[in-house]
Design a protein around this motif. Structure first.
Motif, mmCIF file in Angstrom:
data_model
loop_
_atom_site.group_PDB
_atom_site.id
_atom_site.type_symbol
_atom_site.label_atom_id
_atom_site.label_comp_id
_atom_site.label_asym_id
_atom_site.label_seq_id
_atom_site.Cartn_x
_atom_site.Cartn_y
_atom_site.Cartn_z
ATOM 1 N N ASP A 225 -13.100 -3.314 -6.669
ATOM 2 C CA ASP A 225 -12.285 -3.842 -5.688
ATOM 3 C C ASP A 225 -12.811 -5.048 -4.863
ATOM 4 O O ASP A 225 -14.013 -5.022 -4.434
ATOM 5 C CB ASP A 225 -11.661 -2.720 -4.830
ATOM 6 N N SER B 84 -8.552 -1.892 -8.271
ATOM 7 C CA SER B 84 -7.062 -1.871 -7.492
ATOM 8 C C SER B 84 -5.842 -2.520 -8.048
ATOM 9 O O SER B 84 -4.702 -2.201 -7.986
ATOM 10 C CB SER B 84 -7.513 -2.380 -6.005
ATOM 11 N N ARG C 185 -2.612 -0.877 -9.072
ATOM 12 C CA ARG C 185 -1.078 -1.579 -8.503
ATOM 13 C C ARG C 185 -0.274 -1.748 -9.640
ATOM 14 O O ARG C 185 0.897 -1.757 -9.516
ATOM 15 C CB ARG C 185 -1.497 -2.947 -7.699
ATOM 16 N N THR D 40 -11.931 5.966 -7.038
ATOM 17 C CA THR D 40 -11.819 5.826 -5.648
ATOM 18 C C THR D 40 -10.796 4.741 -5.155
ATOM 19 O O THR D 40 -10.050 4.834 -4.447
ATOM 20 C CB THR D 40 -13.105 5.890 -5.000
ATOM 21 N N GLU D 41 -11.099 3.594 -5.631
ATOM 22 C CA GLU D 41 -10.648 2.302 -5.127
ATOM 23 C C GLU D 41 -9.200 2.474 -5.705
ATOM 24 O O GLU D 41 -8.257 1.943 -5.053
ATOM 25 C CB GLU D 41 -11.226 1.294 -5.747
ATOM 26 N N GLU E 264 -7.244 4.982 -6.551
ATOM 27 C CA GLU E 264 -6.495 6.127 -6.047
ATOM 28 C C GLU E 264 -5.862 5.803 -4.612
ATOM 29 O O GLU E 264 -5.028 6.213 -4.096
ATOM 30 C CB GLU E 264 -7.429 7.154 -5.839
ATOM 31 N N LYS E 265 -6.264 4.718 -4.016
ATOM 32 C CA LYS E 265 -5.652 3.939 -2.931
ATOM 33 C C LYS E 265 -4.400 3.069 -2.974
ATOM 34 O O LYS E 265 -3.625 2.860 -2.038
ATOM 35 C CB LYS E 265 -6.865 3.025 -1.908
ATOM 36 N N HIS E 266 -4.072 2.902 -4.511
ATOM 37 C CA HIS E 266 -2.919 2.031 -4.620
ATOM 38 C C HIS E 266 -2.214 2.863 -5.618
ATOM 39 O O HIS E 266 -0.988 2.248 -6.031
ATOM 40 C CB HIS E 266 -3.499 0.841 -5.186
ATOM 41 N N SER F 102 -0.328 6.760 -6.569
ATOM 42 C CA SER F 102 -0.308 8.215 -6.464
ATOM 43 C C SER F 102 -0.348 9.152 -7.496
ATOM 44 O O SER F 102 -0.501 10.380 -7.235
ATOM 45 C CB SER F 102 1.022 8.313 -5.582
#
Length: 247
Positions: free
Chosen positions: A182, A195, A199, A225-226, A228-230, A232
């Motif tokens: 990211d 990321s 997306r 980890t990166e 999973e922020k974008h 679900s």
């Protein structure tokens, strides 16, 4: 439909590894997606080379086609030893005529052009295509099983490209390249960050994201980890021998 990761590195293989290669199996039909460096050696852990029905290529960069010549030689040996009576079908696009011409070694390996605007059928599999954003002409591939009706998408190499979203709709799995972390300049090199892959998976509404074409630097767990922020849904890292069953 079973998808086994044969190679997952980007650029060049890590120690005892291989670059992009994925084995599809359904009803005794076996198809390889891409055939990067080290792929043929690794493939033999899972099937006999004589049992491979076809190879389909996204594009002709070395980390996706380096072992095509080696795979051709395997069919030369297999046919001469009467382990196979069938030439290997190798499917590619004609957007790079020189790259396409290198795919055939008759009568052992037959180069076949796929129509990027059409549908390719091999046994229970149907393949549809969408051009990606990459320095070389490259096509993402959607694979659907006529047995289960389920499907997955493999991005090949690409920058973040919304044109891939319609191809992904209704698919359970996205195998996406994640060549950079990211915040890094992936687009400059024709690739995606973790990321951006996430997306894309979110926009395509897939259930699971498998990050592949992995970099030779950093901690790969950070890619998850990166992402999973974008996204679900489930996020996983590709590794050799990883099996995904889609039923």
């Amino acid at each position: 439909m079973k998808i086994t990761v044969i190679g997952y590195w980007g650029g060049y293989p890590g120690p005892d590894g291989a670059t992009s290669a994925y084995l599809l199996e359904e009803e005794d039909v076996k198809v390889l997606l891409d055939c990067g460096s080290g792929a043929v050696s690794k493939l033999q852990k899972y099937i006999e080379t004589a049992d491979l029905d076809a190879l389909i290529l996204t594009h002709y960069h070395h980390d996706h086609v380096a072992d095509v010549g080696v795979l051709q030689y395997s069919r030369v040996v297999d046919m001469n030893l009467e382990r196979s009576t069938r030439p290997l079908k190798i499917y590619g696009h004609t957007g790079d005529p020189e790259g396409f011409q290198r795919l055939g070694k008759e009568p052992y390996a037959i180069a076949e052009a796929y129509d990027p605007a059409g549908v390719l059928t091999i046994g229970p599999f149907t393949f549809t295509f969408q051009e990606t954003s990459h320095p070389a002409v490259c096509y993402a591939i959607k694979v659907e099983s006529s047995v289960s009706g389920k499907s997955f998408v493999y991005t090949g190499d690409t920058t973040y490209n919304k044109k891939l979203v319609p191809l992904m709709k209704g698919s359970e799995l996205l195998i996406a390249e994640a060549s950079f972390y990211d915040g890094q300049e992936a687009e400059k090199y024709g690739h995606m960050t973790s990321s951006e892959a996430a997306r894309l998976a979110a926009a395509g509404e897939v259930e699971k994201l498998l990050l592949s074409h992995l970099p030779h630097f950093g901690e790969h767990k950070d890619l998850v980890t990166e992402a999973e922020k974008h996204f679900s849904g489930e996020v996983a890292l590709a590794y050799e021998g990883l099996e995904n069953e889609i039923k």
